[in-house]
Write an enzyme that holds these catalytic residues in place. Sequence first.
Site, PDB file in Angstrom:
ATOM      1  N   GLU A 265       0.858  -1.183   0.000  1.00 57.02           N
ATOM      2  CA  GLU A 265       0.000   0.000   0.000  1.00 57.02           C
ATOM      3  C   GLU A 265       0.894   1.232   0.000  1.00 57.02           C
ATOM      4  O   GLU A 265       1.193   1.786  -1.043  1.00 57.02           O
ATOM      5  CB  GLU A 265      -0.949  -0.027   1.207  1.00 57.02           C
ATOM      6  CG  GLU A 265      -2.080   0.958   1.081  1.00 57.02           C
ATOM      7  CD  GLU A 265      -3.212   0.644   2.057  1.00 57.02           C
ATOM      8  OE1 GLU A 265      -4.137   1.460   2.128  1.00 57.02           O
ATOM      9  OE2 GLU A 265      -3.170  -0.403   2.743  1.00 57.02           O
TER      10      GLU A 265
ATOM     11  N   GLU B 267      -2.088   0.841  13.345  1.00 56.82           N
ATOM     12  CA  GLU B 267      -3.263   1.164  12.544  1.00 56.82           C
ATOM     13  C   GLU B 267      -4.544   0.916  13.332  1.00 56.82           C
ATOM     14  O   GLU B 267      -5.478   1.722  13.302  1.00 56.82           O
ATOM     15  CB  GLU B 267      -3.264   0.323  11.271  1.00 56.82           C
ATOM     16  CG  GLU B 267      -4.436   0.567  10.357  1.00 56.82           C
ATOM     17  CD  GLU B 267      -4.316  -0.191   9.054  1.00 56.82           C
ATOM     18  OE1 GLU B 267      -4.932   0.228   8.066  1.00 56.82           O
ATOM     19  OE2 GLU B 267      -3.582  -1.215   9.007  1.00 56.82           O
TER      20      GLU B 267
END
Length: 889
Positions: A467, A745
């Site tokens: 990502e 996260e």
Amino acid sequence: MSCSIGRVQLEHHREALGIGERAPRISWRFGGDAQNWTQAAYEIEITDADSQISKVYKVISSASVLVPWPGEPLQTGKPVSIRVRAFGSSSGPGTAWSESVVAEAGLLERIDWFGSKLISAARECDPEAPKRPVLLRRKFTNQLQTKRARLYITAQGVYEAHINGQRVGTEVLAPGWTSYTHRLIYQTFDVTDLIQSGQNVLTAQVAEGWFSGRLGFLGGKRNIWGETMGLIAKLVLTGDDGDVTVISTDSKWISGTGALQTSELYDGEVCDLRLDPEGWLTVEFDDSMWDGVTTLPLPESTLVAPDGPPVRKIEEIKAVETFKSPSGKTIVDFGQNLVGWVRVSLSGPKGQVVKLLHTEVLEHGEAATRPLRGCKATDTIILSGHDQLWEPKFTFHGFRYLQVDGLPVTGELKLNDITAIVVHTDMEQTGWFECSNPLLNKLHQNIRWGIKGNFLSIPTDCPQRDERLGWTGDIHVFASTANYYYDTCGMLLSWSKDLAAEQMADGSGVPPFFCPNVFLDDPKVPTAIWGDAVVGLPWNLYKSFGDCEILSRHMGSMQAWLNRGIVRDQTTNLWRENSYQFGDWLDPKAPFDEPGMSITDPGLVANAYLIHITTLMHKISLALHLPAQAKSYASSVLKLKAAYQNRYITPEGRVVADTQTALALCIHFDLFASLAQQSVAASRLCDLILRNSRFKIATGFAGTPLVGHALSKVGASQLFYRMLYHKKTPSWLYQVTMGATTMWERWDSMLPDGSVNPGEMTSFNHYALGAVADWMHSNIAGLTCIEPGWRKFRIAPVPGGDLEFANATFISPYGKIEIGWKIDEEKFRMSVAVPPNTRADIVLPGATDKEKVITVGSGKHDFESEYLKPEWPPLPFYPDYYPHDDDVP
């Protein structure tokens, strides 16, 4: 008592060689402890480096941040030196002259690149496969007595350049990542000391990088901006007699290949040291068997000078431990989750294959690769038979642990054999914080490491998996926090230009979810918070750095978002009900496999932010002296609030989405019709924290940055201290007690049993939830900005918890601000340092309204007041017969 001028800066550049402005604005910081010193006038001396002719410009003004360029416009390749001195409002000699700063314009027009082509390897390559890095050489003869030499250089891909075997510059992964359709950054280097009389050679190695390498999740895509990686360069030699020799990228270059077989950002490098063409960087190398190059026109995108600092190797971290995993793998622990790569001393037989696998955490004692998803994060080295000190060139990894496979049977990896290289954008550190609670200090440090790991050319969401994208929502909610830790302005200004360009390209006014947009063929979807970054980020940069031009430059982008991009209900002008929203993303109550399924109505979240950004547009219009526009936005805010209140807030003040996030948004963004309603909502928010969550956090991306500020606004700071201190998941200190060295996260990226959260998205280096540091700076240290750029600021600490002291230092555009307070025998004692040419409003804890604000000028100031510690810790509400298991933080 003294006053001096410290750093002199042009625009937002750390270095002023090859800048893109002909008339750069000038700023200077003050040092010293002069009392109540304000500037009344300044002088700027500009000296031509060749003629040594100087001219002094005197201006009667108190401004010292981004003042207009007073002299002749800068010219390409013509350096000047600048120094400044300032005069106070009282009589006296003023400051001494500052140290000189050298400035020089880069290539300002496309015609300046005349003669330079895009050159690439002549060989064909498979567009669907990783591209092999190419080596490029150009020999040339220098017959000048060289006075000055400049190399202007960039690549479609990433490059590293040498002249006569000497490395050019200290940048890595240059030219960095931009929206290559619109802008391609070039670098300018002073290479005078690398040029010799007679034969010289300019060499470069180019790899695919972001330009044509695989990017994105779900398998990603290659060749997003093109299939051809290549080099663009222009070397300009100026002799003592004024003669000029130019070496450009053209058909006279030759190309070859070397040890690097592939070099991918996600998957790592494959390096066969047996194929290294020894000596290829030097003039003497025999390149007679090398191929020519393919020459192509310059790309259509604009070649631009950098706005901010480049990516560099910033620090080195030694390994702290090596051990065997349960399966017998060799694991190296660096003790810190970081971003970069490793430098390793290797020896072994020719053809031996060594693999370096990078992971952030271990699971059951083994390298945890599942969070990497479709990313190999592996560097592969095929040994040449000679001892080698090796490190990669064109990849990076997010890791704390390194699994080393393929060591020779007789080989033993020693701690001194391996070093981690930390890599990120070379921003100036501007903020420091410490307090008497070591866990909070560790939290603050972890947040800093999250910035280091994700501010690599652009602000990314994560640095390790498939990502690593510039998600707009992440930086929108985190920018004010980042702007305390570092001078982010140049880097974020560059990124925001790309975001605006991609937003405006198709006329929709909708920005992509992430910038640069790696899914160019997919439709752009408007969504709050993420799309709102086109308003929120320029505003945060303006507040932190005082640059009004950022607002004017982005006005078209901001208006396009509000006028065209947002999908509105035609009756209320709120977001259309069926519009897609990320909402309170990663709410801890959301299922692990559905991170967008928050318990707070995403429409409520979206419309709260809509009112917020419309309010910002009113403020921006005022800052730009646009009264009619400001009046229009103020009217829009009133109408939107009325519609919002009708839809989401009861007459009493309850909010229909009865959650921490909903209540915090409404309080923080002033969405209630009356203070009585706000008081009801505040009581309910406190009740949810005491009774339902019992101090555990219950917010995601939307609510987390604001819940502390909302509680402080209604006088409940101690309640937020108790949330901040909590150690059970979900909480900030849960991560710390689990051994985290960065922000995660998810609140529980690692579960209490040490296993990795089963969700698809489980990064251990994600800065967004670290936005709580903004509350720590503004409440524990008590530091907030009143006037944009910190010309005036507020120091109003709110002690709490079991804290006995706190210290903070912040380097503002005007100079260093220092705060130190401690509690001693029912006395609150505080010392502050205010830089020259600024003022501070001081508010002491417990001060009465009459004593509340003490305004001071520059210098050192000491304060003391009576202080009675509040009862600690606050206790939760339990149902009858329920175990009291959340009493202790």
